[in-house]
Design an enzyme around this catalytic site. Structure first.
Site, PDB file in Angstrom:
ATOM      1  N   TYR A 188       0.817  -1.222   0.000  1.00 26.73           N
ATOM      2  CA  TYR A 188       0.000   0.000   0.000  1.00 26.73           C
ATOM      3  C   TYR A 188       0.851   1.273   0.000  1.00 26.73           C
ATOM      4  O   TYR A 188       0.458   2.293  -0.550  1.00 26.73           O
ATOM      5  CB  TYR A 188      -0.982  -0.013   1.177  1.00 26.73           C
ATOM      6  CG  TYR A 188      -2.223  -0.804   0.839  1.00 26.73           C
ATOM      7  CD1 TYR A 188      -3.051  -0.391  -0.210  1.00 26.73           C
ATOM      8  CD2 TYR A 188      -2.550  -1.960   1.518  1.00 26.73           C
ATOM      9  CE1 TYR A 188      -4.170  -1.125  -0.550  1.00 26.73           C
ATOM     10  CE2 TYR A 188      -3.682  -2.704   1.185  1.00 26.73           C
ATOM     11  CZ  TYR A 188      -4.485  -2.269   0.144  1.00 26.73           C
ATOM     12  OH  TYR A 188      -5.578  -2.977  -0.215  1.00 26.73           O
ATOM     13  N   GLU A 246       1.730 -30.535  15.853  1.00 29.71           N
ATOM     14  CA  GLU A 246       1.035 -29.947  14.706  1.00 29.71           C
ATOM     15  C   GLU A 246      -0.128 -29.065  15.125  1.00 29.71           C
ATOM     16  O   GLU A 246      -0.270 -27.936  14.638  1.00 29.71           O
ATOM     17  CB  GLU A 246       0.542 -31.072  13.785  1.00 29.71           C
ATOM     18  CG  GLU A 246      -0.279 -30.564  12.608  1.00 29.71           C
ATOM     19  CD  GLU A 246      -0.848 -31.697  11.752  1.00 29.71           C
ATOM     20  OE1 GLU A 246      -0.335 -32.828  11.821  1.00 29.71           O
ATOM     21  OE2 GLU A 246      -1.819 -31.433  11.027  1.00 29.71           O
ATOM     22  N   ASP A 291      -0.002 -35.553  12.769  1.00 32.95           N
ATOM     23  CA  ASP A 291      -0.866 -36.645  12.340  1.00 32.95           C
ATOM     24  C   ASP A 291      -0.069 -37.573  11.434  1.00 32.95           C
ATOM     25  O   ASP A 291       0.915 -37.168  10.824  1.00 32.95           O
ATOM     26  CB  ASP A 291      -2.055 -36.110  11.520  1.00 32.95           C
ATOM     27  CG  ASP A 291      -3.045 -35.326  12.371  1.00 32.95           C
ATOM     28  OD1 ASP A 291      -2.968 -35.439  13.615  1.00 32.95           O
ATOM     29  OD2 ASP A 291      -3.872 -34.599  11.777  1.00 32.95           O
TER      30      ASP A 291
END
Lengths: 585, 365
Positions: free
Chosen positions: B95, B195, B246
């Site tokens: 910006y 995780e 996992d």
């Protein structure tokens, strides 16, 4: 003007000749005017738009020829007014070409086949149509009204109403006023005629287009046109040189069609039989040739001109084609000329780029000389001063420019029957993609082709298209190819230039920001120095890349070489023809 | 890297270009090619890094002109941030630089953030600095707690952060853990990366870091730059790093990104890779070792199978026979297990599981 050799027996004889065929038994006697009335489409009076264009063509052509003959720089004012909203128009054509003496006024404007041109054989515009008298007739047929003519000849002015007795082909003239010409008046002719069954349209067949094209190939002409909406279109003069008049030569037998021969025989008052007319009026028509031809005919060539029929004319034409002829002289061909054409193109089309080619005279049908001139003009320069007067290229509905082919025969615009024309065929045969012109039809390209010859091989009686003789098509092709190569060079040069320009533009756009950032980043705060230096760098960079390209001259040389090999066989062929001709001469 | 040093580098870049321009040459700079073709894996080092292919960016090349100008604009902007001691996100930078190039010019310096992001990376490579050194921040992601003390020099204050006194929320890992962050006291024996945030909260509640004298981190999924950089820095204190995810495609991906780095950030090389990290679980072997897990498996999805097949092709994975074995079992059994499943018998079971695994070093390389 010279008005002799009138003939009103033409159709009487036509009727007599019909004895041969029993189906013509009930043919009653027609005057030539009545013949015209029945066959007006043959003479260009077919279709409402075309009829109006033909009318303007007849008047303008008369004015141009008269001015040329009298060595006057022609100025013509054409005005078309719509009288009611039912396609009824008042046409006014005014010229400065010297006017017509009172005693000839009726015959010139009210008698078909009477005029100064029919008995003379030279490259002239008035080979077409049936003249101003035809317009008088057309006016009378469609409105029942006479036309009005104001002739300022020498020191007096005559104003008259002229009509035509269709049955007798005789003018009906009513003098309205006779006066001495006032001091500041110029001599000339003004014709005011009313027509119905015509229509004004701004199309490629319309009057405006016809006048534009006429002025394009007649740089010495100035036309002011006021259209039905009272809009002024000025086609200014671009040259003060009155074209050299074509040398009057006897017609060459190969250039004649049945109608021409018929006219020739019927108008000859000096020779009593057909054979002597032929020998005395035609080039290369010797006594020996007459004997040769006689052997192929089933009628006697020594018949009286009164007994000569259409049938005879047809047979004669066929016989002429079977005989070997010495080629006609080249003196009879007068092209527009490169310089004159250039002036007119600049003046009327105002193109961004143009190329003009004038070919050497060649012959077709084994001996008829012709010259091809060709120009290609690319996109017009928008000039606000001229904008409302002339528009160089046709605009399609969505505002896109479109390719346009302007055909001319002996400096007369051919607006109709484009399909069968040698010029159209030549343009179509060009592989425009080879010249990096994709989508030829959609390009702002104007192709101008003028074929000059004493005998233009028209395809029909309307004389609106040139027969696709192989030699003529080839000449046009070569001329087009030469111009296309020139245009290709211009376009690729322009593309390259634009590419460089746009590249430079992009870089320039970033210069300020970059100079500012580098100056701040380095802490040197030398924005102005950096900006200037960067701009110099850009200029230098694209100057260098330009120099790598071949120069215009180098490219021209390469392409000329290509053309030489391309044309070699063609040149040989032509050379042979000319050699034969000079031996026989 | 010290602020002064980075500013100096930026000024040098500017000065070099001034010299070039004054010598009538196009201003230019060199950067490494970040394309896949220049990303390589070094088996000796164990992480992804960029090859030696470099690229010169020059203003007078029409194809590079705009990017060149944009990169220098970023450089100049970052110099200002450094001088003003202000940080902004890469979006904030965008910006700052989104303005028209001139009054009557429609073109903007930048009109999409996607334009500025890769140029920041170019600049990092050209200057051999990290974006964090340029006072550019990325989104924070990841939480840590445990046996560490950090001094955060912020807002003119030196704030001490004690990893054991962070309550339930933990320490949000900032995007830059290098500048103005000082590791004061690292008493941990190892680093455990889990995780999922939920698992982190579970272990935090158990005060696992206190029981095990470790540092407990969750990247909350894929690890951010800051999080990966933090793990790297902790590993530099010779702390072993264990990763607990996992047993599925996403989990493996998280592990390997932490361990070898990623293609996209290969240019950061060792700064962001932890090749010494070990995989603690969940593994296919766990299903055999902990019988209750058998019932808690989930059917592997297509993406898990596909991912396993892909991983078997990576040279840095092929090099470890344990992993080849593990992934082959996945392909065979077509099962997956979430780390949350270890709470199956009782909530604190996961603590026992982790303790046992670490103690017995039952980990994958």
């Amino acid at each position: 003007m010279d008005h002799k050799n009138e003939n009103n027996n033409a159709v009487n004889n036509f009727q007599k000749s019909a004895d041969i065929d029993s189906s013509f038994e009930n043919f009653r006697e027609h005057s030539v005017a009545e013949f015209f009335k029945k066959n007006k489409q043959m003479l260009g009076f077919s279709g409402k738009v075309r009829s109006l264009t033909t009318i303007i063509h007849e008047y303008v052509t008369n004015s141009l020829d008269a001015a040329e003959e009298r060595n006057i720089l022609p100025e013509i004012i054409v005005k078309i007014q719509e009288l009611e909203k039912n396609e009824r128009y008042l046409v006014t054509v005014e010229d400065n070409a010297g006017g017509i003496p009172k005693e000839f006024l009726g015959k010139a404007l009210g008698k078909i086949l009477a005029g100064t041109k029919f008995h003379r054989f030279m490259q002239a515009r008035g080979q077409q149509g049936i003249g101003a008298a035809g317009c008088t007739m057309f006016s009378y047929i469609t409105t029942g009204k006479p036309i009005k003519a104001i002739s300022k000849f020498k020191d007096y002015v005559v104003e008259a109403e002229i009509s035509i007795d269709i049955n007798q082909n005789e003018p009906i003239i009513k003098i309205l006023r006779e006066d001495a010409i006032s001091e500041n008046e110029k001599s000339g002719l003004c014709v005011i005629a009313e027509f119905a069954e015509v229509k004004y349209e701004e199309s490629s067949y319309g009057v405006l287009e016809y006048l534009k094209r006429t002025s394009l190939v007649n740089p010495h002409l100035e036309i002011l046109f006021l259209d039905p909406e009272n809009k002024k279109h000025l086609f200014p003069r671009s040259s003060n040189i009155i074209p050299k008049r074509a040398q009057e030569v006897q017609p060459h037998p190969l250039g004649l069609n049945a109608h021409d021969i018929y006219e020739l025989i019927k108008k000859d008052n000096q020779h009593r039989n057909v054979e002597s007319t032929l020998i005395n009026s035609l080039a290369r028509f010797s006594k020996a040739k007459a004997i040769e031809i006689q052997q192929m005919l089933d009628f006697d060539l020594k018949i009286r001109k009164e007994d000569f029929t259409w049938e005879h004319a047809n047979k004669l034409v066929n016989a002429i084609k079977k005989v070997k002829w010495i080629a006609p002289s080249l003196d009879s061909v007068v092209p527009i000329g490169k310089e004159q054409l250039e002036k007119a193109i600049l003046n009327i089309l105002n193109p961004q780029h143009y190329a003009i080619t004038e070919r050497e005279p060649k012959v077709y049908r084994g001996g008829i000389p012709f010259v091809v001139e060709c120009a290609i003009a690319y996109a017009n320069i928008q000039d606000n001063n001229k904008k409302d007067l002339v528009d160089a290229t046709t605009q399609t509905k969505n505002g896109q420019k479109k390719a346009e082919v302007m055909r001319f025969a002996n400096r007369v615009p051919l607006l109709f029957d484009a399909g069968n024309c040698a010029i159209t065929e030549a343009v179509k045969s060009i592989d425009w993609k080879r010249y990096n012109i994709d989508n030829f039809e959609e390009q702002p390209i104007t192709v101008i082709v003028n074929v000059s010859s004493v005998f233009i091989p028209y395809t029909g009686a309307g004389k609106q298209s040139i027969s696709a003789e192989e030699e003529i098509v080839n000449e046009i092709r070569f001329a087009l190819m030469e111009n296309a190569r020139n245009l290709q060079r211009f376009l690729s040069g322009r593309r390259r230039e634009q590419e460089i320009l746009s590249k430079k533009k992009v870089l320039y756009r970033y210069v300020e920001q970059l100079a500012k950032d580098i100056s701040e980043l380095s802490g040197k705060n030398n924005y102005n120095e950096l900006k200037k230096k960067l701009e110099e760098l850009i200029e230098k960079r694209y100057l260098q890349s330009n120099n790598v390209e071949l120069s215009e001259e180098e490219i021209m040389e390469i392409e000329k070489e290509l053309e030489r090999t391309e044309n070699q066989s063609e040149v040989k062929k032509q050379k042979k023809l000319f050699d034969e001709e000079s031996i026989e001469e | 890297m010290a602020k002064e040093e980075v500013v100096k580098k930026l000024e040098e870049l500017g000065n070099d270009m001034v010299t070039e321009i004054q010598k009538n040459e196009s201003p230019k700079f060199k950067t490494k090619i970040r394309a896949k073709s220049n990303v390589l894996y070094d088996p000796g080092l164990g992480y992804l890094l960029l090859g030696n292919k470099t690229e010169e960016r020059t203003f007078l090349n029409i194809a590079q002109a705009k990017k060149f100008m944009q990169t220098i604009a970023i450089a100049n902007k970052c110099k200002k941030f450094l001088q003003e001691n202000a940080h902004t996100s890469i979006r904030g930078l965008f910006y700052q630089l989104k303005f028209s190039l001139g009054e009557d010019v429609e073109e903007e310096l930048f009109s999409e953030q996607s334009e500025s992001n890769p140029l920041i990376e170019d600049l990092e490579l050209a200057l051999d600095v990290k974006r964090e050194d340029l006072n550019l921040t990325t989104d924070r992601k990841g939480v840590a707690a445990g046996m560490f003390k950090i001094i955060d020099r912020f807002g003119g204050e030196n704030i001490e952060i004690d990893g054991t006194k962070l309550g339930r929320s933990g320490w949000a890992i900032p995007s830059d853990v290098d500048n103005d962050i000082e590791f004061k006291d690292i008493k941990a024996k190892y680093v455990l990366v889990v995780e999922k945030d939920a698992m982190w909260q579970r272990l935090n509640e158990e005060r696992f870091w206190e029981k095990e004298k470790c540092i407990l981190i969750t990247p909350k999924g894929q690890a951010s730059r800051g999080c990966r950089r933090l793990i790297r820095k902790l590993a530099d204190y010779d702390l072993p790093v264990y990763v607990f995810t996992d047993c599925d495609a996403w989990g493996w991906y998280i592990y390997w990104t932490i361990k070898t780095g990623s293609m996209n950030l290969a240019y950061l090389g060792r700064n962001i890779a932890v090749p010494e990290a070990k995989f603690i679980g969940v593994t296919m072997q766990d299903i055999k070792d902990y019988s209750f897990l058998e019932k808690l498996t989930i059917k592997a999805k297509e993406i898990d199978i596909k991912r396993a097949e892909e991983l078997l092709e990576y040279e840095w994975i092929k090099a470890h026979k344990e992993w080849v074995n593990e992934l082959k079992q996945v392909l065979q059994q077509k099962k997956k297990i979430e780390q949350d499943a270890l709470q199956g018998p009782r909530l604190s079971f996961v603590v026992d599981y982790l303790k046992e695994k670490i103690k017995k070093n039952k980990v994958l390389p």
